[in-house]
Motif scaffolding. Sequence first.
Motif, short mmCIF file in Angstrom:
data_model
loop_
_atom_site.label_atom_id
_atom_site.label_comp_id
_atom_site.label_asym_id
_atom_site.label_seq_id
_atom_site.Cartn_x
_atom_site.Cartn_y
_atom_site.Cartn_z
N ALA A 24 0.83 -1.20 0.00
CA ALA A 24 0.00 0.00 0.00
C ALA A 24 0.86 1.25 0.00
N ARG A 25 1.99 1.20 0.70
CA ARG A 25 2.87 2.36 0.76
C ARG A 25 3.47 2.66 -0.61
N ALA A 26 3.84 1.63 -1.37
CA ALA A 26 4.37 1.83 -2.71
C ALA A 26 3.35 2.53 -3.60
N ALA A 27 2.08 2.15 -3.48
CA ALA A 27 1.02 2.80 -4.26
C ALA A 27 0.86 4.26 -3.84
N VAL A 30 3.65 6.35 -5.48
CA VAL A 30 3.41 6.58 -6.90
C VAL A 30 2.32 7.62 -7.10
N GLU A 31 1.23 7.52 -6.37
CA GLU A 31 0.13 8.46 -6.54
C GLU A 31 0.51 9.86 -6.08
N ALA A 32 1.34 9.95 -5.03
CA ALA A 32 1.79 11.25 -4.56
C ALA A 32 2.67 11.92 -5.61
N LEU A 33 3.54 11.16 -6.23
CA LEU A 33 4.39 11.71 -7.28
C LEU A 33 3.55 12.15 -8.48
N ARG A 34 2.55 11.37 -8.82
CA ARG A 34 1.65 11.74 -9.92
C ARG A 34 0.96 13.07 -9.62
N GLU A 35 0.49 13.21 -8.39
CA GLU A 35 -0.21 14.42 -7.98
C GLU A 35 0.71 15.63 -7.96
#
Length: 233
Positions: A24-27, A30-35
């Motif tokens: 879950a932390r890896a996801a 990734v989503e934080a970097l996308r944002e």
Amino acid sequence: MSRLAPEPEGATATADAPAAPPSARAAEIVEALREELGDGFVEHHYSARDAWVRVTAGAWAEAARVCKARLGLSYFCFLSAIDWMQADLGGEELWDPEAEPSPGPGDGPGRWVTGLAGGSTRFQVVARLYDVERHVGVTLKADAGDASPRVESWVPVFRGAEWHEREAWEMYGIEFEGHPGLRHLYLPGAFEGHPLRKDFPLLAREVKPWPGLVNVEGLPGEDEPTESGEAEE
């Protein structure tokens, strides 16, 4: 495979990312970097135990800042570069110091196999960061270009990147804008060229007999071998 913006024309696709991230932390990373990066976020890939994120060259330094300041990825593991150009190892010709390098069959932008999270240029920079408290890491990569590869330096964010970038500059010719002093780390100061580029002429890449198999010299005191290979009496 997931991406925020269309990949540049001619990019090489990679295998689809697994539906489930390794944690879950890896996801979240990734989503934080996308944002945070917006159009600077290009593509990601989940492997069995890791997340790979490719960003644009313009977002390379910002990705480092986001990872350290917001995501707790404060441990800098390494930074290096990759030359995806195909090395031509075939043929019967011996090394010619006057020869000009030429691309192999089918070689060129858009036809290189560029690994996890893809790529669209010959040169890429790659770095790994790690969260020592939650024991999760991320591998970042960016397309640095073809003829004159360059990205912004990570040294203002991670001081330990200083000699890693010097090595990548020396061996691959990657320019790191804002680096405090790109200079030779291993090679003589007057050395020309970048030895880890695929088109740098190296004898080890040429097809020729191994010198240890011919013209073998005997030890002192040994008789000289004849043409038949037997020692004369």
